[in-house]
Structure formats: C-alpha cells, structure tokens
Design a protein around this motif. Structure first.
Motif, PDB file in Angstrom:
ATOM      1  N   PHE A   1       0.830  -1.204   0.000  1.00 15.71           N
ATOM      2  CA  PHE A   1       0.000   0.000   0.000  1.00 15.71           C
ATOM      3  C   PHE A   1       0.866   1.256   0.000  1.00 15.71           C
ATOM      4  N   GLU A   2       1.900   1.295   0.851  1.00 11.89           N
ATOM      5  CA  GLU A   2       2.727   2.497   0.926  1.00 11.89           C
ATOM      6  C   GLU A   2       3.444   2.759  -0.390  1.00 11.89           C
ATOM      7  N   ALA A   3       3.971   1.698  -1.020  1.00 11.63           N
ATOM      8  CA  ALA A   3       4.649   1.870  -2.312  1.00 11.63           C
ATOM      9  C   ALA A   3       3.661   2.306  -3.391  1.00 11.63           C
ATOM     10  N   THR A   4       2.464   1.704  -3.403  1.00 18.99           N
ATOM     11  CA  THR A   4       1.443   2.094  -4.387  1.00 18.99           C
ATOM     12  C   THR A   4       1.032   3.543  -4.198  1.00 18.99           C
ATOM     13  N   ASN A   5       0.915   3.972  -2.951  1.00 22.48           N
ATOM     14  CA  ASN A   5       0.527   5.355  -2.668  1.00 22.48           C
ATOM     15  C   ASN A   5       1.568   6.339  -3.191  1.00 22.48           C
ATOM     16  N   VAL A   6       2.848   6.010  -3.023  1.00 24.47           N
ATOM     17  CA  VAL A   6       3.910   6.888  -3.520  1.00 24.47           C
ATOM     18  C   VAL A   6       3.946   6.873  -5.047  1.00 24.47           C
ATOM     19  N   ILE A   7       3.779   5.696  -5.647  1.00 23.15           N
ATOM     20  CA  ILE A   7       3.764   5.618  -7.115  1.00 23.15           C
ATOM     21  C   ILE A   7       2.620   6.462  -7.682  1.00 23.15           C
ATOM     22  N   MET A   8       1.440   6.367  -7.059  1.00 22.57           N
ATOM     23  CA  MET A   8       0.294   7.147  -7.529  1.00 22.57           C
ATOM     24  C   MET A   8       0.492   8.646  -7.293  1.00 22.57           C
ATOM     25  N   SER A   9       1.300   9.011  -6.303  1.00 19.02           N
ATOM     26  CA  SER A   9       1.558  10.436  -6.068  1.00 19.02           C
ATOM     27  C   SER A   9       2.330  11.065  -7.219  1.00 19.02           C
ATOM     28  N   GLY A  10       3.020  10.230  -8.011  1.00 23.40           N
ATOM     29  CA  GLY A  10       3.730  10.742  -9.177  1.00 23.40           C
ATOM     30  C   GLY A  10       2.849  10.903 -10.400  1.00 23.40           C
ATOM     31  N   VAL A  11       1.570  10.497 -10.287  1.00 21.48           N
ATOM     32  CA  VAL A  11       0.620  10.636 -11.385  1.00 21.48           C
ATOM     33  C   VAL A  11      -0.178  11.917 -11.180  1.00 21.48           C
ATOM     34  N   ASP A  12      -0.307  12.704 -12.248  1.00 19.50           N
ATOM     35  CA  ASP A  12      -0.999  13.992 -12.149  1.00 19.50           C
ATOM     36  C   ASP A  12      -2.510  13.772 -12.124  1.00 19.50           C
ATOM     37  N   LEU A  13      -3.037  13.493 -10.925  1.00 14.77           N
ATOM     38  CA  LEU A  13      -4.465  13.277 -10.747  1.00 14.77           C
ATOM     39  C   LEU A  13      -4.963  14.088  -9.563  1.00 14.77           C
ATOM     40  N   ASP A  14      -6.261  14.347  -9.553  1.00 12.64           N
ATOM     41  CA  ASP A  14      -6.884  14.963  -8.395  1.00 12.64           C
ATOM     42  C   ASP A  14      -6.697  14.040  -7.186  1.00 12.64           C
ATOM     43  N   PRO A  15      -6.424  14.588  -5.976  1.00 11.68           N
ATOM     44  CA  PRO A  15      -6.201  13.733  -4.798  1.00 11.68           C
ATOM     45  C   PRO A  15      -7.327  12.742  -4.537  1.00 11.68           C
ATOM     46  N   THR A  16      -8.566  13.155  -4.802  1.00 13.84           N
ATOM     47  CA  THR A  16      -9.696  12.237  -4.574  1.00 13.84           C
ATOM     48  C   THR A  16      -9.629  11.057  -5.537  1.00 13.84           C
ATOM     49  N   LEU A  17      -9.380  11.332  -6.811  1.00 14.64           N
ATOM     50  CA  LEU A  17      -9.288  10.260  -7.799  1.00 14.64           C
ATOM     51  C   LEU A  17      -8.063   9.389  -7.535  1.00 14.64           C
ATOM     52  N   ARG A  18      -6.969  10.020  -7.120  1.00 15.63           N
ATOM     53  CA  ARG A  18      -5.760   9.259  -6.817  1.00 15.63           C
ATOM     54  C   ARG A  18      -6.001   8.297  -5.654  1.00 15.63           C
ATOM     55  N   GLY A  19      -6.667   8.795  -4.610  1.00 16.61           N
ATOM     56  CA  GLY A  19      -6.992   7.926  -3.480  1.00 16.61           C
ATOM     57  C   GLY A  19      -7.940   6.812  -3.860  1.00 16.61           C
ATOM     58  N   THR A  20      -8.875   7.103  -4.766  1.00 18.14           N
ATOM     59  CA  THR A  20      -9.826   6.086  -5.231  1.00 18.14           C
ATOM     60  C   THR A  20      -9.093   4.964  -5.968  1.00 18.14           C
ATOM     61  N   VAL A  21      -8.197   5.332  -6.876  1.00 18.85           N
ATOM     62  CA  VAL A  21      -7.453   4.330  -7.633  1.00 18.85           C
ATOM     63  C   VAL A  21      -6.566   3.511  -6.696  1.00 18.85           C
ATOM     64  N   THR A  22      -5.875   4.186  -5.771  1.00 20.86           N
ATOM     65  CA  THR A  22      -5.002   3.481  -4.833  1.00 20.86           C
ATOM     66  C   THR A  22      -5.786   2.469  -4.014  1.00 20.86           C
ATOM     67  N   GLY A  23      -6.935   2.900  -3.457  1.00 18.61           N
ATOM     68  CA  GLY A  23      -7.739   2.002  -2.643  1.00 18.61           C
ATOM     69  C   GLY A  23      -8.291   0.828  -3.431  1.00 18.61           C
TER      70      GLY A  23
END
Length: 314
Positions: free
Chosen positions: A108-130
């Motif tokens: 989860f922590e690695a996925t969260n950091v990887i997704m932080s490098g994607v230019d997405l809205d925080p809500t959408l980024r959290g949705t994809v990560t979850g």
C-alpha cells in the motif's frame, strides 16, 4: 516613358521564422535519470516504512485482532472476547500476521507513492489506490480474517465481502491523501523532523481509519457466519462500533508512525547502495549469482527433505 515598378519579395531571415508548434526542449538525460533515481528511492523508502509498520502491527494485531474480530463479527462484549483469547492461537496467528503484513503494508505504501507521481486529483488518486490495493490483497485479508476466527478457508470465500471492503479502502486512500497533504502543508519544516513525521502519519492514519470505519462495519456484517448472523438493525451498535474502530485505528497509527522513523535511514542506505553499484557494475553479477545460489540451495534442501520423508515412510 513611364517607369516600371517591380516588387521584389524578400523572404524573412530563417532565424526569424517561428514554427507553428514549438517542441519543448528535451530534458537533460542526467536530470531525468536523477529524478528517476530519486523517485525509486521514495518508493523503496515507502516500502520500508510499510515493512517496519508490518512488524509492529503484527505484534499488536496477534493479540488484539482476534479480540476485535470477535467483537466486530460476533458482537460479544469486550470482556468476553478477552476471556476467550487463546495464547496458543495468538502464537500461531503471529506467523500469519507477519507474513500477510509484509505483503500488505509495503504494497500500500509503495502504491501510494507511485500514484503520487501521477498527475491526478487527490480524490481520484486515493480512489485508484484504494481500489488497486483492495482488489490485489483481499484474498490475503480474508485468509487472515478467517484464520483469526478459526473458520474454514476455501477459494470461494477469498473474495468474500468485496464491495464493502473496496469501499472502505477507497475511503481510506482518499482521506490518507487529503489529510497528509493538509498536515504537511500546515508545517513543512516540522514534517522534516522525526517528531513531525510521526505526528503527521499518526494523525493521518487515525483520521483515515475513523472515516473509513463505516465500510469496515459493513464488511463485518457481510462476513457473519450464516448460523449466527444478526439482522441489520441488531448488528450495528454504536458502542461496539467505537470499540472496534478505536483499537484498529490505534494499531495502524502507531505501526505506520513508527515506520516513518525508518524511512529517511532507508533512503540514505539506498542512495549509498545505488552509488556503489554505479561505481562497481560487476556487483550486479555478484548479486544475481548470490540469488541463483540461494534458489538452488533451497531447491536442494526441499529435495533432501522429501527424500528423508520418503525413507521414513518406507
């Protein structure tokens, strides 16, 4: 005689011509490589944070998770759940919590950091990560849950209660992104210190666990044993909801808070290893040979154990 007027078209200088679509200047290879290496270091640091948190959480969860699951699913009083705790089962369950945590927490922590490098809205980024996290690790989560409850484990129930679980993990991912950004933005200087890192992660995880708790309660309702299943109106009790949520949130917050303290040291170690490997390319060959040797040694050990077991049966 009338003069003849001749107009001569003089093309503008080539230097003054501007193309309709100007390409951006290419990124310097060295800068791109440095950025890539820094991102890899962040991912490894996040995974190490999850690994440290996995060890801390495994020790705490081995004792508290059977109690929390008993309260959450069977809706027994806390005192009764403590009395029903079996120390031998706790020891056996510790092996399960360690192995499953070492997959789930770093992932989860690695996925969260990887997704932080994607230019997405925080809500959408959290949705994809979850959603990615839940879909990938739900079999592990359900295996661990049924192990803690002493229930049978089959392939059919590894994806049990998918919808409430993915709802919980999506809520968790969204809140983690938003609250952490708020906590870091509140005091960027403090976020660079050990105390600041621990405080930010502790507060973020508490908020994420509490706000995603309704999904966890719905998951508990769906995971009830058919023989002892309670009706919807009897299952949800505020005091039991608060009890199970607070224990689970504290375990997660303490574990990941401690994990953040290891992240800077792991990132420094990774930088040292990366620089050493860069200066000594032959080290890559040695690492590969070491890994191959361990794989072959493990295979030989298994063959030897099977051979010895076959002789005993004969």
């Amino acid at each position: 005689q009338a003069g003849i007027l001749v107009r001569v078209f003089v093309p503008p200088a080539a230097a003054s011509r501007a193309p309709l679509f100007r390409r951006p200047p290419p990124r310097e290879p060295a800068a791109a490589m440095a950025q890539s290496q820094d991102f890899a270091g962040r991912v490894i640091g996040a995974a190490s944070q999850g690994a440290v948190g996995a060890v801390v959480a495994a020790g705490l969860s081995a004792v508290t998770e059977p109690i929390v699951n008993n309260v959450l699913v069977n809706r027994v009083p806390l005192g009764q759940a403590v009395q029903e705790l079996d120390l031998q089962k706790v020891k056996n369950f510790l092996k399960t919590t360690l192995s499953t945590n070492f997959i789930k927490f770093p992932f989860f922590e690695a996925t969260n950091v990887i997704m932080s490098g994607v230019d997405l809205d925080p809500t959408l980024r959290g949705t994809v990560t979850g959603a990615v996290f839940c879909t990938t690790t739900l079999p592990i989560t359900n295996y661990r849950f049924r192990k803690a409850m002493g229930w049978d484990i089959t392939a059919a129930n590894l994806y049990q209660a998918y919808l409430p679980t993915v709802l919980r993990d999506i809520l968790y991912g969204i809140v983690r992104n938003k609250v952490m950004a708020f906590m870091v933005g509140r005091s960027p200087q403090s976020a660079q210190t050990n105390a600041g890192r621990f405080t930010n992660m502790f507060a973020t995880v508490i908020a994420a666990c509490v706000l995603s708790a309704p999904g966890n309660e719905l998951r508990g309702y769906c995971l009830q044993s058919p023989e002892k299943a309670l009706p919807f109106k009897d299952f949800f009790k505020p005091e039991k909801f608060v009890r199970s949520t607070s224990v689970g949130a504290l375990i997660m917050a303490v574990s990941l808070g401690v994990g953040t303290l290891a992240t800077p040291q792991v990132e420094k170690l990774w930088a040292m290893i990366r620089d050493y490997l860069k200066q000594n390319p032959v080290s890559y060959i040695l690492i590969i040979l070491f890994a191959v040797n361990n794989i072959l040694a493990a295979r030989r050990q298994r063959e030897l154990e099977n051979c010895m077991a076959g002789r005993k049966t004969d």
